[in-house]
Design a protein around this motif. Structure first.
Motif, mmCIF file in Angstrom:
data_model
loop_
_atom_site.group_PDB
_atom_site.id
_atom_site.type_symbol
_atom_site.label_atom_id
_atom_site.label_comp_id
_atom_site.label_asym_id
_atom_site.label_seq_id
_atom_site.Cartn_x
_atom_site.Cartn_y
_atom_site.Cartn_z
ATOM 1 N N ALA A 57 -43.818 -45.883 -18.319
ATOM 2 C CA ALA A 57 -44.377 -47.203 -18.046
ATOM 3 C C ALA A 57 -43.553 -48.301 -18.714
ATOM 4 N N THR A 58 -43.128 -48.052 -19.947
ATOM 5 C CA THR A 58 -42.311 -49.049 -20.642
ATOM 6 C C THR A 58 -40.956 -49.220 -19.963
ATOM 7 N N ALA A 59 -40.346 -48.119 -19.536
ATOM 8 C CA ALA A 59 -39.056 -48.194 -18.847
ATOM 9 C C ALA A 59 -39.189 -48.935 -17.518
ATOM 10 N N ALA A 60 -40.262 -48.641 -16.759
ATOM 11 C CA ALA A 60 -40.468 -49.317 -15.482
ATOM 12 C C ALA A 60 -40.685 -50.808 -15.681
ATOM 13 N N TRP A 61 -41.489 -51.160 -16.695
ATOM 14 C CA TRP A 61 -41.722 -52.586 -16.962
ATOM 15 C C TRP A 61 -40.426 -53.275 -17.392
ATOM 16 N N ALA A 107 -46.537 -39.302 -24.437
ATOM 17 C CA ALA A 107 -45.293 -40.024 -24.695
ATOM 18 C C ALA A 107 -44.497 -40.237 -23.415
ATOM 19 N N ALA A 108 -44.520 -39.251 -22.505
ATOM 20 C CA ALA A 108 -43.787 -39.389 -21.245
ATOM 21 C C ALA A 108 -44.384 -40.507 -20.393
ATOM 22 N N ALA A 166 -57.084 -35.641 -18.558
ATOM 23 C CA ALA A 166 -56.875 -37.090 -18.685
ATOM 24 C C ALA A 166 -57.292 -37.580 -20.065
ATOM 25 N N ALA A 167 -58.412 -37.069 -20.568
ATOM 26 C CA ALA A 167 -58.862 -37.452 -21.907
ATOM 27 C C ALA A 167 -57.886 -36.946 -22.964
ATOM 28 N N ASP A 168 -57.338 -35.751 -22.771
ATOM 29 C CA ASP A 168 -56.342 -35.230 -23.716
ATOM 30 C C ASP A 168 -55.100 -36.119 -23.771
ATOM 31 N N ILE A 169 -54.690 -36.617 -22.606
ATOM 32 C CA ILE A 169 -53.502 -37.467 -22.560
ATOM 33 C C ILE A 169 -53.782 -38.827 -23.189
ATOM 34 N N ILE A 170 -54.940 -39.417 -22.877
ATOM 35 C CA ILE A 170 -55.271 -40.738 -23.421
ATOM 36 C C ILE A 170 -55.402 -40.690 -24.928
ATOM 37 N N LEU A 171 -55.987 -39.600 -25.455
ATOM 38 C CA LEU A 171 -56.192 -39.470 -26.899
ATOM 39 C C LEU A 171 -55.028 -38.770 -27.599
ATOM 40 N N TRP A 172 -53.931 -38.561 -26.912
ATOM 41 C CA TRP A 172 -52.716 -37.986 -27.476
ATOM 42 C C TRP A 172 -52.940 -36.576 -27.997
ATOM 43 N N ARG A 173 -53.821 -35.816 -27.330
ATOM 44 C CA ARG A 173 -53.928 -34.391 -27.653
ATOM 45 C C ARG A 173 -52.724 -33.645 -27.085
ATOM 46 N N ASP A 174 -52.212 -34.127 -25.950
ATOM 47 C CA ASP A 174 -50.991 -33.598 -25.348
ATOM 48 C C ASP A 174 -49.895 -34.647 -25.574
ATOM 49 N N LYS A 175 -49.224 -34.562 -26.709
ATOM 50 C CA LYS A 175 -48.304 -35.612 -27.122
ATOM 51 C C LYS A 175 -47.123 -35.760 -26.175
ATOM 52 N N ARG A 176 -46.656 -34.672 -25.593
ATOM 53 C CA ARG A 176 -45.509 -34.778 -24.680
ATOM 54 C C ARG A 176 -45.872 -35.567 -23.432
ATOM 55 N N ALA A 177 -47.002 -35.240 -22.831
ATOM 56 C CA ALA A 177 -47.421 -35.956 -21.630
ATOM 57 C C ALA A 177 -47.741 -37.413 -21.948
#
Length: 216
Positions: free
Chosen positions: A49-53, A43-44, A30-41
């Motif tokens: 979230a942007t598409a749903a909104w 960005a996805a 979760a920390a990797d995703i929040i800090l963009w260590r896993d850029k694919r996850a």
């Protein structure tokens, strides 16, 4: 070339933390995703979230309508793919094992239950009045959150939370020293102004003759 300002390590870290931001966020995926260590996850998640909104809030699609459209498109794609696989020597589509895994589902439920229990226990400790400052701060924060919630729809508010979660920590990690320096300077200036205001107010309070004549 852009110049980057570097400050010393004398400035305290934000919220008085001693660990790194990655460790403070749990140090896991979760920390990797929040800090963009896993850029694919990352960005996805932000893209979804942007598409749903955009679909529900801007285009004003209804949830059930969108689910039906997605199901119809998915079934059509699977139908074409399954029937065309024998002609083009393509593998037949399969449902991801993660969605059908009982272990993964149980793990997700247990993680959600564990986090919810931790939040409830924290709120219970605060409500018991063990820390009166934290109690007052929590009540004020909940009131402010309720006022903010009246200004936005639930979906927009949820999207703003996701957007802030996926952007602010990563920006803070990138400009950590600059932000810590500015926050420490702002807190120092704010405390100085409050001290000046308190001393100015206290000097204007009228005193009795006995208090004015009393020796210091």
């Amino acid at each position: 070339m852009a110049t980057t300002m570097h400050y010393g390590h004398s400035a305290p870290r934000l919220f008085g933390r001693e660990r790194t931001l990655h460790a403070a966020l749990g140090g896991r995926r979760a920390a990797d995703i929040i800090l963009w260590r896993d850029k694919r996850a990352s960005a996805a998640i932000l893209g979804a979230a942007t598409a749903a909104w955009g679909l529900f809030e801007v285009a004003e699609f209804h949830f059930l309508t969108l689910v039906c459209y997605a199901a119809m498109i998915g079934m059509l794609v699977f139908f074409i793919w399954t029937n065309a696989s024998s002609f083009f020597n393509l593998p037949a589509p399969r449902i991801p094992e993660t969605l059908l895994s009982e272990r993964a589902t149980r793990q997700a439920i247990q993680d959600g239950h564990r986090r919810l229990s931790r939040v409830v226990e924290t709120l219970y400790d605060i409500a018991c009045g063990k820390d009166i400052k934290m109690f007052i701060l929590t009540v004020v924060s909940l009131y402010i959150a309720s006022v903010i919630a009246d200004c936005f729809s639930s979906l927009t508010l949820l999207y703003l939370v996701v957007l802030g979660t996926m952007t602010l920590p990563a920006l803070y990690e990138r400009y950590e020293s600059e932000v810590d320096h500015l926050v420490a300077r702002g807190v120092h200036d704010l405390r100085t102004h409050f001290a000046d205001m308190d001393s100015g107010v206290l000097r204007k309070i009228p005193r009795g003759a006995g208090a004015a004549a009393s020796p210091k």
